[in-house]
Design an enzyme around this catalytic site. Structure first.
Site, short mmCIF file in Angstrom:
data_model
loop_
_atom_site.label_atom_id
_atom_site.label_comp_id
_atom_site.label_asym_id
_atom_site.label_seq_id
_atom_site.Cartn_x
_atom_site.Cartn_y
_atom_site.Cartn_z
N HIS A 229 0.87 -1.20 0.00
CA HIS A 229 0.00 0.00 0.00
C HIS A 229 0.90 1.24 0.00
O HIS A 229 1.62 1.46 -0.95
CB HIS A 229 -0.92 -0.08 1.22
CG HIS A 229 -1.96 1.00 1.31
ND1 HIS A 229 -2.31 1.84 0.31
CD2 HIS A 229 -2.77 1.34 2.36
CE1 HIS A 229 -3.27 2.67 0.69
NE2 HIS A 229 -3.57 2.39 1.95
N HIS A 270 -2.60 -2.09 -9.64
CA HIS A 270 -3.53 -1.41 -8.72
C HIS A 270 -4.81 -2.23 -8.65
O HIS A 270 -5.25 -2.81 -9.63
CB HIS A 270 -3.85 0.01 -9.23
CG HIS A 270 -4.39 0.89 -8.16
ND1 HIS A 270 -5.71 0.89 -7.81
CD2 HIS A 270 -3.78 1.76 -7.33
CE1 HIS A 270 -5.91 1.76 -6.83
NE2 HIS A 270 -4.75 2.30 -6.51
N ASP A 328 2.72 5.46 -6.79
CA ASP A 328 4.01 5.32 -6.09
C ASP A 328 5.20 5.23 -7.02
O ASP A 328 6.35 5.31 -6.55
CB ASP A 328 3.96 4.07 -5.20
CG ASP A 328 2.96 4.26 -4.07
OD1 ASP A 328 1.97 3.50 -4.02
OD2 ASP A 328 3.13 5.20 -3.29
C1 SDX Z 1 -1.44 2.17 -3.35
O1 SDX Z 1 -6.22 1.09 -3.11
C2 SDX Z 1 -5.66 2.23 -3.33
O2 SDX Z 1 -6.27 3.16 -3.78
C3 SDX Z 1 -4.22 2.32 -2.94
C4 SDX Z 1 -3.51 3.59 -3.37
C5 SDX Z 1 -4.04 4.77 -2.64
O3 SDX Z 1 -3.93 5.88 -3.15
O4 SDX Z 1 -4.49 4.58 -1.47
O5 SDX Z 1 -3.65 3.79 -4.77
C6 SDX Z 1 -2.02 3.51 -3.06
O6 SDX Z 1 -1.44 1.33 -2.50
C7 SDX Z 1 -0.92 1.88 -4.73
C8 SDX Z 1 -0.40 0.42 -4.86
C9 SDX Z 1 1.04 0.41 -4.34
N1 SDX Z 1 1.57 -0.98 -4.28
C10 SDX Z 1 2.49 -1.41 -5.14
O7 SDX Z 1 2.93 -0.75 -6.09
C11 SDX Z 1 3.00 -2.82 -4.83
C12 SDX Z 1 3.11 -3.61 -6.13
N2 SDX Z 1 1.76 -3.84 -6.64
C13 SDX Z 1 1.10 -5.05 -6.27
O8 SDX Z 1 1.43 -5.65 -5.08
C14 SDX Z 1 -0.32 -5.17 -6.75
O9 SDX Z 1 -0.38 -4.66 -8.01
C15 SDX Z 1 -1.42 -4.52 -5.93
C16 SDX Z 1 -1.47 -5.10 -4.56
C17 SDX Z 1 -1.21 -3.06 -5.84
C18 SDX Z 1 -2.73 -4.76 -6.65
O10 SDX Z 1 -2.89 -6.12 -6.77
P1 SDX Z 1 -4.13 -6.69 -7.67
O11 SDX Z 1 -4.59 -5.72 -8.68
O12 SDX Z 1 -5.13 -7.25 -6.74
O13 SDX Z 1 -3.45 -7.76 -8.45
P2 SDX Z 1 -3.30 -9.22 -7.94
O14 SDX Z 1 -2.51 -9.19 -6.67
O15 SDX Z 1 -4.64 -9.90 -7.93
O16 SDX Z 1 -2.43 -9.79 -9.11
C19 SDX Z 1 -3.02 -10.01 -10.41
C20 SDX Z 1 -1.88 -10.58 -11.23
C21 SDX Z 1 -1.09 -11.64 -10.48
O17 SDX Z 1 -0.52 -12.49 -11.42
P3 SDX Z 1 -1.25 -13.92 -11.75
O18 SDX Z 1 -1.53 -14.58 -10.40
O19 SDX Z 1 -2.52 -13.55 -12.48
O20 SDX Z 1 -0.25 -14.68 -12.58
O21 SDX Z 1 -0.95 -9.52 -11.53
C22 SDX Z 1 0.29 -9.83 -10.92
C23 SDX Z 1 0.03 -10.84 -9.85
O22 SDX Z 1 1.18 -11.64 -9.61
N3 SDX Z 1 0.82 -8.56 -10.39
C24 SDX Z 1 2.08 -8.17 -10.53
C25 SDX Z 1 2.14 -6.92 -9.93
N4 SDX Z 1 0.94 -6.58 -9.44
C26 SDX Z 1 0.12 -7.62 -9.73
N5 SDX Z 1 3.16 -8.79 -11.09
C27 SDX Z 1 4.33 -8.09 -11.05
N6 SDX Z 1 4.47 -6.85 -10.49
C28 SDX Z 1 3.40 -6.25 -9.92
N7 SDX Z 1 3.55 -5.04 -9.36
#
Ligand code: SDX
Length: 394
Positions: A229, A270, A328
């Site tokens: 997050h 996201h 971010d």
């Molecule tokens: C913030 O909610 C908000 O509004 C939050 C925020 C705010 O202003 O409050 O916007 C701020 O928290 C932004 C997010 C910051 N976090 C990161 O950048 C960390 C990296 N991102 C991930 O951990 C992930 O993308 C999430 C947690 C942010 C979102 O996850 P999702 O959309 O639920 O995606 P998922 O976990 O269900 O994954 C879907 C697929 C998976 O692959 P498969 O299982 O389908 O093979 O996408 C992949 C994941 O492995 N994936 C990524 C990835 N993010 C998702 N693969 C590589 N790198 C990534 N960053």
């Protein structure tokens, strides 16, 4: 319909809520606060004006804004005894640990006198938190540096005051460059509120038990700290520095795609945006402006970030999963360029998001028939079974 099961219409689900503050269309990459686009607010407004907008629902007239700024200014200092909480921490404690503790401690100062059923008390709570959160965050930074706390200066703008409380010292006067002040203010605007993200939902849930709003915001700060997050901005800069040169980007892209590798491309993806995060677009534009004035060292990192984005957005894995840079991805480059250390990045996010947390709290408390938040579950455990004496187990 909530996916696996249908909730009877009368059920007051806490898995969703109504709000007038922020609208997001994840498919179109749209973010609006009270009907105004984030792009326009980032370009034309100020953070304090966005605070007024989120709190009161309208952009202020000049007279209303002057009154609001005066009310905020009367609360920028913290009680001298609150500053004594810092000395209980190790100097090398993560500043977010101090933010969680010190903001939670505010409830000890205002608990008895606060009646959250009184609209005036709710309004003072908004003013107190918006006013004090920069003072608390800057003090966390000063404490980590072993430098004396700097008191707020109400003659400065909100962001100039925050930067001065961080970087001014008794020996050298700090006067922030106007581009740096503008960059900080824009970062605060872009992080102000974001609908029901994890930390805001935490504040709503904690506040729904009618707990003290300062302790509810402290719970939100805890949730924001996680690297999935708000902690992602700190993780992005570490990742970009680890990549080091553009020719190592394919190696990290490959790791991010490897299901057996826990590495994820920080700052990408996201829960809601399945198109670009509009905040990332604005921040990418801001990088150019800031890096022209400060942060020569970040030029290289910015180039790597842009190259990483370019390569990832052409890669089938990211395209299929609709993974784009989020807020971010570029924010850390700007923060680093203006001299903010990486362990303070999420504190800056918390400073900015405080208005979102407390106005969402206020909206929830004012919601007619407001009920305690109680998310439901789908039970997947054992059916009923008889107790077995230990002699019969194994
Ligand atoms: C913030 O909610 C908000 O509004 C939050 C925020 C705010 O202003 O409050 O916007 C701020 O928290 C932004 C997010 C910051 N976090 C990161 O950048 C960390 C990296 N991102 C991930 O951990 C992930 O993308 C999430 C947690 C942010 C979102 O996850 P999702 O959309 O639920 O995606 P998922 O976990 O269900 O994954 C879907 C697929 C998976 O692959 P498969 O299982 O389908 O093979 O996408 C992949 C994941 O492995 N994936 C990524 C990835 N993010 C998702 N693969 C590589 N790198 C990534 N960053």
């Amino acid at each position: 319909e909530f996916g696996l099961f249908t909730l009877d219409p009368g059920f007051r689900s806490t898995a969703s809520c109504e709000s007038k503050l922020t609208f997001i269309d994840g498919d179109k990459g749209v973010l609006q606060h009270r009907g105004y686009s984030i792009e326009e607010l980032a370009e034309k407004s100020t953070y304090l004006e966005v605070c007024y907008l989120l709190d009161m629902g309208e952009l202020p007239t000049q007279a209303q804004f002057d009154e609001f700024k005066h009310l905020i200014a009367t609360h920028t200092m913290v009680h001298e005894q609150l500053l004594r909480f810092y000395s209980g921490y190790r100097r090398d404690a993560h500043p977010m640990a101090l933010m969680v503790g010190v903001v939670g401690a505010l409830s000890a100062f205002y608990h008895d006198s606060l009646n959250i059923r009184d609209p005036r008390h709710r309004e003072i709570t908004v003013h107190r938190l918006v006013a004090k959160i920069p003072t608390i965050a800057a003090a966390a930074y000063k404490y980590s540096k072993g430098q004396p706390f700097v008191y707020p200066n109400n003659k400065l703008s909100y962001s100039a005051n925050f930067l001065t409380m961080m970087f001014d010292t008794p020996c050298d006067e700090y006067v922030p460059h106007p581009v740096v002040v503008r960059a900080m203010d824009r970062i605060l605007i872009l992080h102000a509120d974001h609908e029901q993200n994890a930390s805001t939902s935490t504040v709503r849930l904690a506040g729904s038990s009618l707990a003290n709003p300062f302790s509810a915001v402290s719970a939100g700060i805890s949730a924001l700290w996680g690297p999935a997050h708000g902690g992602a901005n700190e993780a992005v800069l570490r990742m970009l520095k680890e990549i080091g040169t553009a020719d190592r980007i394919p190696e990290f892209i490959q790791r991010a795609k490897d299901p057996d590798d826990p590495f994820r491309l920080m700052g990408f993806g996201h829960r809601v945006y399945k198109n670009t995060d509009p905040r990332a677009r604005v921040l990418k534009q801001s990088c150019d402006e800031v890096l022209e004035v400060v942060g020569a060292g970040e030029q290289e990192i910015f180039k790597i970030a842009m190259k990483l984005e370019e390569i990832a957005l052409q890669d089938e894995y990211f395209i299929q999963r609709k993974l784009f840079p989020n807020v971010d991805f570029y924010s850390g480059i700007i923060l680093s360029a203006i001299g903010i250390p990486t362990n303070m990045f999420t504190c800056i996010f918390a400073v900015a998001r405080t208005i979102g947390w407390i106005t969402q709290w206020k909206e929830m408390i004012e919601e007619p028939g407001q009920a305690i938040g109680r998310p439901r579950q789908l039970y997947t455990g054992y059916d009923i079974r008889p107790y077995k004496p230990i002699s019969e187990r194994g």
